[in-house]
Design a protein around this motif. Sequence first.
Motif, PDB file in Angstrom:
ATOM      1  N   CYS A   1      25.608 -11.766   0.869  1.00 21.84           N
ATOM      2  CA  CYS A   1      25.214 -12.495  -0.342  1.00 21.84           C
ATOM      3  C   CYS A   1      26.044 -13.751  -0.573  1.00 21.84           C
TER       4      CYS A   1
ATOM      5  N   THR B   1      18.422  -7.507  -5.765  1.00 21.22           N
ATOM      6  CA  THR B   1      18.382  -8.351  -4.573  1.00 21.22           C
ATOM      7  C   THR B   1      17.717  -7.592  -3.427  1.00 21.22           C
TER       8      THR B   1
ATOM      9  N   ASN C   1      16.918 -18.269  -7.167  1.00 18.91           N
ATOM     10  CA  ASN C   1      18.176 -17.678  -7.590  1.00 18.91           C
ATOM     11  C   ASN C   1      18.266 -17.650  -9.111  1.00 18.91           C
TER      12      ASN C   1
ATOM     13  N   CYS D   1      19.911 -11.365   1.190  1.00 20.68           N
ATOM     14  CA  CYS D   1      20.344 -11.157  -0.193  1.00 20.68           C
ATOM     15  C   CYS D   1      19.570 -12.061  -1.145  1.00 20.68           C
TER      16      CYS D   1
ATOM     17  N   GLN E   1      17.607 -13.098  -4.270  1.00 15.88           N
ATOM     18  CA  GLN E   1      17.683 -12.630  -5.648  1.00 15.88           C
ATOM     19  C   GLN E   1      16.282 -12.490  -6.239  1.00 15.88           C
TER      20      GLN E   1
ATOM     21  N   HIS F   1      19.421  -2.894  -4.518  1.00 18.51           N
ATOM     22  CA  HIS F   1      19.265  -3.734  -3.323  1.00 18.51           C
ATOM     23  C   HIS F   1      18.528  -2.928  -2.263  1.00 18.51           C
TER      24      HIS F   1
END
Length: 700
Positions: free
Chosen positions: A234, A266, A223, A96, A98, A171
């Motif tokens: 995540c 993500t 992030n 996950c 970012q 995602h």
Amino acid sequence: MIRAFTIGTLLLRVVQGYHVPEDQPNSFAEGESVNLKINKMTSTTTLLPLDYYHLPFCFPDGNVVELDTQNLGQFLSGDRIQSSPYRLNMKVDMYCEQLCITNLGQKEVNGVSPNKSVKAIQKEYHNNWIVDNLPSASKTEDDTTITTRFWGGFPVGFIASDTKKAYIHNHVNIEIQYHIDEFQPGAARVVRFTVQPFSIKHNFEPIEISDYNDDDYDYNPFNVANIQHPIESCSPKIRSKKHTRYEMVYARGREPQPASGQVLFTYDVIWVENKELQWPSRWDVYLTMDNAIPDKVHWYSIVKSVSVVLVLSAIIVAVLVRNLRSYNLIATDEEGAESIEEVGWKVVHADVFRPPSFSPLLLAVCCGTGSQLLITAVMTMLLSVIGVLSPANRGSLLTSLLFFYALNGSVAGYVTARFYKTFKGEGWQKATACTAFGFPGIAFGLCLIVDIMATLSQTSTYAVPVMSIVVLLFLWLGILTPLVFLGAYKGFKWDAIEFPVNTSSISREIPVQPWFRSLPFALAISGIFPFRACFVEMNFILASAWLDQYYYAAFGFLLIVFAILLILCAEMAVLLNFSQLKGGNYHWWWRSFINGGSISLWVFFYSFVHFKSIKAEAASVLTLVVYFGYMGLASLGLFLMTGFVGISACLWFNKTMFASIVTGARLPSASHSTTDQEMITGAPMTTGSEGCIAAGISVT
């Protein structure tokens, strides 16, 4: 026995298509950066490729997008391979990760024009990503099945079946399979690249680096947000990380991300070792269409086409043998004259090689251009069969096609000159100029129109850079045109094509022709058999070119089908040519060319049927110009190629058949004597039907 088996195996491998791997494999050490690149976005509903960054997606660091070095074929096909913001490192899994926060635009409201992302989703655009020259496969999952598709990329988003709203895939699970490099310990090579897209509505708050404390164990400089109520993959509180799965995304209480407003992007990166898949074979699953279409489909079509070829060949041989043998069995001079009067094709022997009455220049130019395209097509297919040209080398097929076409300009000039001189044409410069600027001018004009329309729309990557236009002009004016004039110069130095009989000075009146010898009937019947022979392969090619359904690489089968196609076009042209001459119609030059090229009409008409695959409401003016413009250009090229084959076959047939009049029959004596002047000029010294019959017979 073993040698025969080996040769058969090699021939089967060639027919199925052989692939030459890329020049040099790339090996990556553990932790080394692996670039993920993005290409144009494609749609099967608009046929117009879009630049990836036309949509408000995440940009690389510093908002600097680097464009890869591309060849001419890639630019013309709309490819735009660029850098991406995704960070990958060999054998380093990511959970996950970012990417960025971006604003996709206003929400969907009835009566209001949707934002760019919603429009792209409604038009079914797909992303096309690349890792180490491997295109991304797409993995989709539901409650019961997992499907992997190795063509067409993965969708930008989807339309919900209940709300009809657009949702973005924000995602992705990036799964990369690698194989350990045997020659470099510790290094690995990429052998498979798959993307599984998800739509996850992240509830988040943007953060700054200053918001972190030094003691935060989950500190990540990349992030950009704090996710509230994250999915399991995540969550920063879970030390035992797990990759994003279907069950996490579609768990109770989870919602997909609408294609509007602030969106957090993500991704996961999953590295998997594949010990069985070797680097040289990594493209096989793409080029074999993942065995979606078995080879027996191709073979079944080929066997049926070969049976038609054999039947038509037997008919032509029977016609030749029957007519030539019956003529050679003439017993006396008087019987010979009666035979000439009774049999239609022998009646026109003094007119059969008369130059075409309509535009001999245009016919000569069409023959020259057709021969050029024919040799270009054969050369390109041969290189594709042996694996030199492959979809793995993007743009190489189109680039080679243009290069070979330019180099074969001398062939076009030579053939044009020979035919035009045979037709007693004057002013070879005009014929040569028409050859050099005719078909190339049409193709360049269409490319320029598409380029201008794509530039004005500011959306499609069909807008070709200026330097590519300059290269095209150089190939046309700097290479092709001089070679056309050189070939024409050599061709006009040769003597005209010699015929076995002379042509009379007075043309014979053509009787009224029945309906089955009319041009419309000939066009319908002469094109149906070749069209049926190539129908299966044509559908595969159209699906690959316009619908992005797979990478077409069955060049061995294509070469066989192309050869069958040419044979059928030649045989149909010969049969209709004989029927026409038997009816006393000696205007066969244009008819044989048109009959041979009539398959192009079937192909172009079928393109309208194939266009039904494209949704009409999504088709723009540019879509119509691109599809029907390029299909029309391809049909015109096919018409010129097969037309040249048809007229060449009929020319050989007529020369062979009418040569039998000279070699197989004695000249009439007594009441059908000829003077020396008649022997030289072929003009009859008598009038009426008797003079027309006696004219043009000479001894060679």
